[in-house]
Design a protein around this motif. Structure first.
Motif, PDB file in Angstrom:
ATOM      1  N   LYS A 202       0.943  -1.266   0.026  1.00 27.54           N
ATOM      2  CA  LYS A 202       0.040   0.044  -0.005  1.00 27.54           C
ATOM      3  C   LYS A 202       0.772   1.161  -0.026  1.00 27.54           C
ATOM      4  O   LYS A 202       0.365   2.339  -0.370  1.00 27.54           O
ATOM      5  N   CYS A 203       2.047   1.184   0.558  1.00 27.49           N
ATOM      6  CA  CYS A 203       2.985   2.220   0.473  1.00 27.49           C
ATOM      7  C   CYS A 203       4.445   1.578  -0.122  1.00 27.49           C
ATOM      8  O   CYS A 203       4.931   0.429   0.364  1.00 27.49           O
ATOM      9  N   ARG A 322       1.729   4.910   8.377  1.00 31.95           N
ATOM     10  CA  ARG A 322       0.213   4.510   8.076  1.00 31.95           C
ATOM     11  C   ARG A 322      -0.004   3.348   7.616  1.00 31.95           C
ATOM     12  O   ARG A 322      -1.113   3.062   7.935  1.00 31.95           O
ATOM     13  N   TYR A 323       0.646   2.923   6.461  1.00 30.68           N
ATOM     14  CA  TYR A 323       0.198   1.738   5.818  1.00 30.68           C
ATOM     15  C   TYR A 323       0.948   0.347   6.269  1.00 30.68           C
ATOM     16  O   TYR A 323       0.776  -0.648   5.760  1.00 30.68           O
ATOM     17  N   THR A 327       3.693  -1.727   3.879  1.00 34.24           N
ATOM     18  CA  THR A 327       4.761  -0.833   3.513  1.00 34.24           C
ATOM     19  C   THR A 327       5.943  -1.493   3.396  1.00 34.24           C
ATOM     20  O   THR A 327       6.627  -2.043   4.017  1.00 34.24           O
TER      21      THR A 327
END
Ligand SMILES: Nc1nc2c(c(=O)[nH]1)N[C@H]1C(S)=C(S)[C@@H](COP(=O)(O)OP(=O)(O)OC[C@H]3O[C@@H](n4cnc5c(=O)[nH]c(N)nc54)[C@H](O)[C@@H]3O)O[C@H]1N2
Ligand SMILES: Nc1nc2c(c(=O)[nH]1)N[C@H]1C(S)=C(S)[C@@H](COP(=O)(O)OP(=O)(O)OC[C@H]3O[C@@H](n4cnc5c(=O)[nH]c(N)nc54)[C@H](O)[C@@H]3O)O[C@H]1N2
Ligand code: SF4
Ligand SMILES: [Mo]
Length: 733
Positions: A202-203, A322-323, A327
């Motif tokens: 996601k990142c 955040r991810y 990540t």
């Protein structure tokens, strides 16, 4: 080719026009040359060799002539799509500059003057010299430089001969520091194909990894997928790469300062309590010492080193948190940059550890592989001497052989003399730093053998040149890869070789026979060898020949699916602080040192990949050369204006040691920082037999006279050369 076999072949091909995946037998293949009678269309499943990703492919032959190559839909690596180089693989077969027959040197080394000889003569000469070297210095005095799976059979012959000195540039000039950094941290390598779960990230953080120019197929496809799924991409690169154009955050870092940035990112994650505490508590070792060590590496400190705004450093660190754990901070591949590379790679491993991405979906999966036993050969003789490349283990964490260590021993004769070199599928004059040093070493040899498909620069220095069949004309070893899912793939001949070229397995076998090593070749051709391995694995040989790939059962690949979280480090945990490093006298937690600067007014020389070429091996391929037949030097537009150099103008690059490049056109662009210039690697050929690429573009390798050696593992950081730009005297095309 006998008439009988051709007729037999016509019968087969006649019956299977337009059918897919006809099994082939080594001697009954259509030739690409004129006069071939084969008609109709047939396809053969194989795997690509334009680079080391080894994508599954389907080659189509039309009326006896090699027509096209496409991805094999059954193949989990390519998923039915090849990269532009793979598609252009047809050009390797048709390359007009191919070596056609064995050659013996006629004059001085490097003069590129040859006499054509028979295979028997060439191999006889080699075997005789090998025996002489063995009698005088021992079998260890012969070294093999071999890159890629095609070298497996020749490696076997040389191990049977008794040498431990077998090496490839993929360690000390490519991914070695990364593998060492990850081993020291997690106890395991990233391996190739990399165990990166890009698809589910996601990142995604790319530090120099210029995916999209670096065309490793699966990674590029997964990168596109991740971007399509809205993944947040962070790219760190002094040059606005293709990957940077997909990024949410692009960080144009000052070259050589990445470790400062990574330490600052980790500092933010720890200071702000954003890291994965449960994961670190459960699996981490030495965290407190680590946290204390990085406590001064603030974003404000890193700003001075990297030129990246402290707010951007904080914002991107928070984005990674955040991810998490999906990540992925990509470990990179070609990481021999500045000599601090194993520690920088270790810092990347530690950043991933803080995020908790190792073993997790969207991070690093646990690769699986098919269980295919090795061929049951007799044991190799035990060399009496240790490998020559790393005397006294001066690079204590080198777990593979160091090319440049063998080169050094060849020059100094220490710790013992090296008197013979074999090179298989590696162009050392473009791959190793300091080409003059490589030439010095070659001048010290009693025997220099090059096995190649084209007359490369290194072939120009050989005593004997052996022309190999290209991958579309031969069997090679099985590709049993560690990947998302287990599979095995076969490479098999599609068409016959146009001249007197021979496959690697045949060369290895014939040479072994001449050396009295018949016992090591219980098979008489590659098919026998392959069939034995495939059936020993309980798989169907016919199915593999027909489909090219056999896939295994899907297995769990994440901790969440039940894969045990095991870390084969000394502590059994993820080593945030490394007692191994401390014991060996190195920093147990990576520490930043500022990179050396170039002379006033010079630019740091950077280099990398172009989507349609592989290293220095594809510039004579007519299909790929039509797409790109030279390189340009990227220069920052303002810097160029200051020097009064126009876009498109021809210049020469002069490095800090006075080496001057071929003339090359300037690409004046905002897409690169003003303190560096950039070349696509592999151009600027100087071998006379490479008629089309000869003299086109500038060679980064020629300008890489210096390197910074990694004290942990002997890798050669090559981004430490500086150039000035001079207008070329003849400024016209
Ligand atoms: N200056 C500089 N040096 C570098 C790099 C760089 O970017 N810049 N990159 C580094 C990296 S990441 C790597 S992995 C290495 C790569 O280093 P190498 O693997 O040595 O790469 P190439 O320069 O392509 O040389 C490959 C040789 O193999 C030959 N060949 C191709 N196909 C066949 C075949 O089927 N059979 C045989 N027998 N020969 C074949 C080619 O004609 C060519 O001469 O270089 C490293 N060195
Ligand atoms: N088309 C194609 N694809 C290939 C290959 C090929 O020959 N052709 N070779 C394959 C192989 S073996 C390898 S190892 C990989 C290599 O490819 P990668 O591992 O992705 O990249 P590198 O060659 O190390 O790095 C090149 C990039 O790093 C940037 N860079 C240079 N210095 C710095 C720095 O100090 N900091 C940062 N952050 N970035 C920097 C350059 O601007 C460039 O964008 O490519 C693989 N894929
Ligand atoms: S990535 Fe491209 S060149 Fe490399 S094996 Fe796959 S198709 Fe061939
Ligand atoms: Mo590489």
């Amino acid at each position: 080719m006998t008439t009988l076999s051709r007729r037999k072949f016509l019968k087969i091909s006649g019956a299977t026009v337009a059918a897919s995946a006809v099994a082939t037998s080594g001697c009954s293949l259509g030739n690409s040359g004129a006069g071939t009678k084969e008609s109709g269309i047939r396809t053969v499943a194989t795997y690509c060799d334009l680079c080391f990703w080894k994508c599954g492919a389907i080659a189509t032959v039309k009326d006896g002539r090699l027509w096209k190559i496409e991805g094999n839909p059954l193949d989990p690596l390519s998923r039915g799509r090849l990269c532009p180089r793979g598609t252009g693989g047809v050009g390797a077969h048709f390359d007009p500059d191919r070596l056609r027959t064995p050659l013996l040197r006629r004059k001085n080394r490097g003069d590129e003057e040859w006499v054509a000889v028979t295979w028997d003569e060439a191999l006889g000469t080699i075997a005789e010299k090998m025996q002489k070297i063995k009698a005088e210095y021992g079998p260890e005095a012969i070294a093999l430089f071999s890159h890629g799976i095609g070298g497996n059979f020749l490696k076997h012959t040389l191990k049977a001969f008794g040498t431990p000195n077998i090496t490839a540039p993929s360690f000390a000039q490519c991914r070695g520091p990364r593998d060492v950094g990850f081993r020291l941290t997690f106890g395991e390598d990233v391996s190739s194909p990399e165990r990166t779960d890009i698809r589910n990230a996601k990142c995604l953080v790319l530090i120099g990894s210029h995916l999209g120019e670096n065309m490793h197929n699966t990674q590029v496809q997964e990168f596109a997928e991740a971007v399509g799924n809205g993944a947040s991409v962070i790219v760190v690169d002094p040059r606005f790469s293709v990957a940077a154009s997909k990024a949410k955050h692009y960080l144009p870092i000052k070259p050589g300062t990445d470790l400062a940035l990574i330490l600052a990112w980790m500092n933010v994650l720890v200071q702000e309590g954003l890291y994965d505490k449960d994961y670190v508590d459960q699996y981490g070792f030495g965290f407190d010492h680590f946290a204390a060590s990085i406590s001064t590496a603030t974003p404000e400190w890193a700003y001075i080193e990297t030129g990246i705004d402290p707010d951007v450093i904080r914002e991107t660190a928070r984005e990674m948190a955040r991810y998490r754990p999906a990540t992925l901070v990509h470990p990179g591949r070609h990481v021999t940059w500045y000599g601090d590379d194993a520690q920088r790679s270790r810092a990347i491993a530690l950043l991933n550890a803080l995020i908790g991405s190792w073993g997790r979906k969207g991070g690093f999966y646990t690769p699986q592989s098919m269980d295919v036993p090795a061929y049951p050969y007799p044991p190799y003789p035990k060399p009496l001497k240790e490998k020559v490349d790393n005397p006294g283990h001066r690079y204590p964490f080198a777990h593979e052989t160091i090319t440049t260590g063998i080169r050094e021993a060849t020059i100094t004769g220490m710790p013992y003399p090296i008197k013979g070199w074999f090179t298989y599928a590696t162009n050392l004059l473009h791959a190793l730093p300091n080409d003059q040093e490589t030439i010095r070493a070659m001048q010290n040899l009693d025997l220099m053998v090059v096995v190649d498909v084209i007359p490369s620069e290194t072939a120009g220095w050989a005593d004997v040149v052996l022309p190999e069949s290209v991958y579309l004309e031969r069997h090679d070893d099985l590709n049993v890869e560690w990947f998302r899912e287990p599979f095995v793939a076969i490479r098999q001949p599609v068409v016959a070789s146009p001249h007197d070229q021979k496959p690697g397995w045949w060369i290895a076998l014939q040479l072994a026979n001449k050396l009295g090593l018949e016992a090591y070749f219980p098979w008489k051709n590659a098919e026998e060898y392959l069939e034995k391995r495939v059936t020993a694995a309980g798989l169907s040989w016919d199915e593999l020949k027909e489909k090219g790939i056999i896939r295994g059962q899907h297995q769990p690949i994440y901790y969440s699916e039940g894969v045990p979280a095991e870390f084969p480090t000394p502590s059994g945990k993820i080593e945030f602080s490394s007692p191994q490093l401390a014991q060996a006298g190195f920093d147990p937690v990576p520490r930043y040192t500022r990179p050396t600067q170039g002379p006033e007014g010079s630019f740091r020389l950077l280099f990398g990949r172009a989507p349609v070429h592989s290293f220095s091996r594809t510039q004579s391929n007519p299909i790929l050369a039509d797409m790109m037949d030279t390189n340009e030097v990227w220069v920052n537009a303002n810097a160029a204006a200051r020097l009064d150099i126009a876009d498109g103008q021809y210049v020469r690059l002069r490095n800090q040691d006075g080496v001057v490049s071929n003339r090359v056109r300037v690409k004046a662009t905002e897409r690169i920082r003003p303190d560096c210039v950039y070349l696509v690697h592999g151009f600027g050929h100087t071998a006379r037999g490479l008629r089309r690429p000869f003299g086109k573009g500038a060679s980064d390798a020629q300008l890489v006279t210096r390197s910074a050696v990694d004290p942990l593992m002997g890798g050669t950081g090559m981004n430490v050369n500086f150039v000035t730009i001079e207008p070329a005297e003849d400024n016209h095309a």
